[in-house]
Design an enzyme around this catalytic site. Structure first.
Site, PDB file in Angstrom:
ATOM      1  N   HIS A  24       0.527  -1.213   0.106  1.00  0.00           N
ATOM      2  CA  HIS A  24      -0.247  -0.040   0.500  1.00  0.00           C
ATOM      3  C   HIS A  24       1.279   1.526  -0.206  1.00  0.00           C
ATOM      4  O   HIS A  24       0.423   2.271  -0.468  1.00  0.00           O
ATOM      5  CB  HIS A  24      -0.989   0.292   1.099  1.00  0.00           C
ATOM      6  CG  HIS A  24      -1.492   1.116   1.098  1.00  0.00           C
ATOM      7  ND1 HIS A  24      -2.924   0.883   1.453  1.00  0.00           N
ATOM      8  CD2 HIS A  24      -1.450   2.908   1.248  1.00  0.00           C
ATOM      9  CE1 HIS A  24      -3.240   2.465   1.522  1.00  0.00           C
ATOM     10  NE2 HIS A  24      -2.888   3.253   1.586  1.00  0.00           N
ATOM     11  N   GLU A  25       1.511   1.281   0.878  1.00  0.00           N
ATOM     12  CA  GLU A  25       2.883   2.130   0.224  1.00  0.00           C
ATOM     13  C   GLU A  25       3.749   2.844  -0.427  1.00  0.00           C
ATOM     14  O   GLU A  25       3.464   3.580  -0.670  1.00  0.00           O
ATOM     15  CB  GLU A  25       3.718   2.276   1.988  1.00  0.00           C
ATOM     16  CG  GLU A  25       3.050   2.510   3.850  1.00  0.00           C
ATOM     17  CD  GLU A  25       2.011   3.814   3.430  1.00  0.00           C
ATOM     18  OE1 GLU A  25       3.108   4.859   2.836  1.00  0.00           O
ATOM     19  OE2 GLU A  25       0.717   3.846   4.312  1.00  0.00           O
ATOM     20  N   HIS A  28       1.999   4.029  -2.831  1.00  0.00           N
ATOM     21  CA  HIS A  28       1.250   5.625  -3.207  1.00  0.00           C
ATOM     22  C   HIS A  28       3.000   6.786  -3.734  1.00  0.00           C
ATOM     23  O   HIS A  28       3.194   7.173  -4.345  1.00  0.00           O
ATOM     24  CB  HIS A  28       2.118   5.831  -1.588  1.00  0.00           C
ATOM     25  CG  HIS A  28       0.604   5.910  -1.081  1.00  0.00           C
ATOM     26  ND1 HIS A  28      -0.493   6.690  -1.612  1.00  0.00           N
ATOM     27  CD2 HIS A  28       0.053   5.412   0.408  1.00  0.00           C
ATOM     28  CE1 HIS A  28      -2.016   5.859  -0.585  1.00  0.00           C
ATOM     29  NE2 HIS A  28      -1.340   5.216   0.622  1.00  0.00           N
TER      30      HIS A  28
END
Length: 238
Positions: A24-25, A28
């Site tokens: 998820h990170e 980004h």
């Protein structure tokens, strides 16, 4: 005492959460890089190494608390894990349109989680079978899909600093967006109150109740998008 089953259960519960948070990170950071911001890359955060994304509270303390309390309290099983990683640094001023750029970067995290859940649904039929290995693999994939679906949906709540809050800031008219962005200072407190404190005080968990309704539907949709017949996935139904 045979600790092997405990270790296996821990791995099945914890590893999917770590993978969901880490990717998820990373999403980004890669989204920011695609839009011209090299901050995450320069900071060494464009990495799939979970250690680089560890947040003391979100990655260690909170998941550890959930893990211990679920194992200590009846029925002594792990039903739910949650956490977050250290946010990937993003320099919005490097985007052509900072507000829209941040909204796109925020969207990348939940999209990655939903993509990973879809990958899990694609793999599921290949591990179905009567063996112990198959049962463990099925359980791991279900936890993997669950972790990604919950993390993706949770982050879409329109409260800064969650991704949904940053998406809202990018879409709202500028005056309202500025006011909404101010919530980021207390947003995490609002989230923690909504998840842990208010449900205990009220004796009712609205977020949990919403997830109970949404999760079965989300699983069905993801299996459908993966071309799988949920009813035919014996032992893997939700």
């Amino acid at each position: 005492m045979n600790i092997l089953p405990i270790v296996i259960n821990l791995a099945i519960a914890v590893v999917p959460v770590i993978l969901a948070i880490t990717l998820h990170e990373a999403a980004h950071g890669f989204a920011a890089l695609a839009l011209g911001d090299t901050t995450a890359r320069d900071a060494g955060r464009l990495s799939l190494n979970p250690i680089r994304h560890i947040d003391p509270v979100g990655t260690i303390i909170l998941p550890g608390f959930l893990l211990v309390t679920q194992l200590v309290l009846p029925p002594h099983r792990i039903f739910f894990m949650f956490g977050w990683a250290k946010p990937v640094p993003v320099s919005a001023f490097r985007f052509r349109d900072p507000r829209r750029g941040m909204a796109l970067v925020a969207t990348a995290g939940p999209l990655m989680n939903f993509f990973l859940a879809w990958v899990g649904a694609l793999i599921m039929p290949s591990v179905l079978g009567p063996s112990v290995w198959s049962a463990g693999a099925q359980q791991f994939l279900i936890y993997f899909m669950l972790a990604n679906i919950v993390l993706g949906l949770f982050n879409l709540l329109p409260i800064p600093p969650l991704d949904g809050g940053r998406i809202a800031v990018g879409l709202l008219p500028l005056p309202l967006a500025r006011a909404w962005a101010q919530l980021e200072r207390v947003g995490i407190l609002i989230v923690l109150l909504a998840i842990f404190i208010l449900p205990r005080l009220m004796g009712f968990d609205p977020l949990g109740a919403a997830l109970d309704r949404v999760l079965p539907w989300a699983f069905r949709v993801i299996f459908w998008l993966a071309g799988q017949n949920v009813a035919g996935l014996d032992g893997a139904s939700i």
